[in-house]
Scaffold this active site. Structure first.
Site, PDB file in Angstrom:
ATOM      1  N   ASP A  39      -0.871  21.261  27.315  1.00 26.49           N
ATOM      2  CA  ASP A  39      -0.943  22.932  27.496  1.00 26.49           C
ATOM      3  C   ASP A  39      -2.292  23.127  26.687  1.00 26.49           C
ATOM      4  OD1 ASP A  39       1.636  23.255  28.352  1.00 26.49           O
ATOM      5  OD2 ASP A  39       2.286  23.836  26.300  1.00 26.49           O
ATOM      6  N   TYR A  67       3.246  12.589  19.192  1.00 24.47           N
ATOM      7  CA  TYR A  67       2.600  13.992  18.910  1.00 24.47           C
ATOM      8  C   TYR A  67       2.838  14.070  17.464  1.00 24.47           C
ATOM      9  CZ  TYR A  67       3.212  14.865  23.975  1.00 24.47           C
ATOM     10  OH  TYR A  67       3.430  14.763  25.234  1.00 24.47           O
ATOM     11  N   ASP A  81       6.510  28.682  22.145  1.00 22.50           N
ATOM     12  CA  ASP A  81       5.532  28.494  20.891  1.00 22.50           C
ATOM     13  C   ASP A  81       4.992  29.614  20.365  1.00 22.50           C
ATOM     14  OD1 ASP A  81       3.543  29.551  22.984  1.00 22.50           O
ATOM     15  OD2 ASP A  81       3.014  27.479  23.439  1.00 22.50           O
ATOM     16  N   ARG A 172       7.872  21.929  22.241  1.00 26.76           N
ATOM     17  CA  ARG A 172       7.969  23.219  22.169  1.00 26.76           C
ATOM     18  C   ARG A 172       9.523  23.445  22.215  1.00 26.76           C
ATOM     19  NH1 ARG A 172       6.510  26.101  27.166  1.00 26.76           N
ATOM     20  NH2 ARG A 172       5.308  24.750  28.364  1.00 26.76           N
TER      21      ARG A 172
END
Length: 307
Positions: A39, A67, A81, A172
């Protein structure tokens, strides 16, 4: 043409497509592809395939990824998010122990419903395009795997954690699902991808650094060759009689081969052809992905004549 993979640090504000476009300008070549969308608000590791390496795009997309994310409890947004519109705010009354136990419960195989704000397509249209039109459609849950979820720090309502997961996972959505399970809702505050397969954030380069290396003539230092990507597979050197078959992308017969799984296939003279796999029934190595081109064989032949 440059062939291989380069470990790019995607900065905030860039789309993965932006990174590819910038690299085409820096490297002056068109054949470039990324290995999985990040993203625009996310940062971190984005392996980019160059030249013949573009055949690896799908392979790297399938690899597990790691992550670092920040979960913001107490907020529910339309995008899951912090960039989205807040739909609900909830009071966070859970304890750190409850948060820890909840997050640990997600380790393993899970079924995850992809978010509306995603690039998945339904009837030829991307979900985020429908979402922007105010249309919400039913999404089928998909199997994902969380190999590890590790809390790095916790100052409620914020939880910073590391997660290693399978392909097709939305972090997310994980944040949203954790908040929902805790009963106080949650969304993702930030996201940093730290690893994709062998590519680590410590070795990643921002676009400006790549451009500088190109100017200095040191770009090769940052390129991982296609051959290196298969270093874990044993090498198989085919006899000279099979060179023409390899050049044409054919399977190679072999009697009692030493390696019966996947191998790095080479000609007798050491030209790397590609990834091949042993077929017991037919007694042959069948190509999985070929990376050589006819030009490789011609240039090798010319080199042999002059040496």
């Amino acid at each position: 043409m440059i062939n291989g993979i380069i470990n790019v640090y995607k900065e905030k504000g860039y789309t993965s497509h932006d990174v590819v476009a910038r690299l085409r300008g820096i490297l002056h070549q068109k054949k470039i592809g990324h290995t999985g969308t990040l993203d625009p608000d996310a940062e971190g590791v984005l392996p980019v395939c160059l030249g013949k390496g573009t055949k690896l795009c799908g392979l790297l997309t399938d690899k597990r990824k790691t992550y670092e994310a920040v979960l913001h409890l107490g907020l529910d947004t339309d995008t899951q998010d912090i960039s989205g519109v807040v739909k609900r705010e909830c009071e966070v009354r859970v304890s750190q122990e409850e948060v820890r136990a909840c997050m640990e419960s997600f380790v393993g195989e899970q079924m995850q419903i992809p978010p509306m704000y995603s690039a998945l397509k339904v009837k030829g249209k991307k979900l985020y395009e429908l979402a922007r039109e105010g249309i919400e459609v039913e999404r089928q849950p998909r199997p994902v795997t969380f190999y590890e979820i590790r809390i790095l720090s916790m100052e409620l309502p914020f939880v910073r954690f590391s997660v290693t997961c399978s392909k097709g996972t939305y972090i997310r959505t994980l944040c949203h699902d954790i908040g929902e399970k805790l009963g106080c809702m949650g969304c993702m505050e930030s996201l940093l991808r730290t690893r994709v397969d062998r590519f680590d954030i410590q070795d990643s380069l921002k676009l400006s650094a790549i451009e500088e290396k190109k100017i200095q003539g040191k770009l090769e230092e940052a390129i991982v060759s296609v051959e290196e990507m298969f270093a874990d597979y044993p090498a198989f050197y085919a006899a000279e009689t099979f060179t023409k078959m390899l050049k044409n992308g054919n399977a190679i017969p072999a009697e009692k081969p030493e390696h019966t799984g996947r191998v790095r296939m080479y000609t007798e003279t050491g030209i790397f052809v590609g990834l091949y796999e042993w077929q017991e029934v037919k007694g042959q190595y069948k190509p999985v992905t070929i990376f050589s081109s006819p030009e490789d064989f011609h240039s090798a032949g010319a080199l042999q004549k002059t040496t």
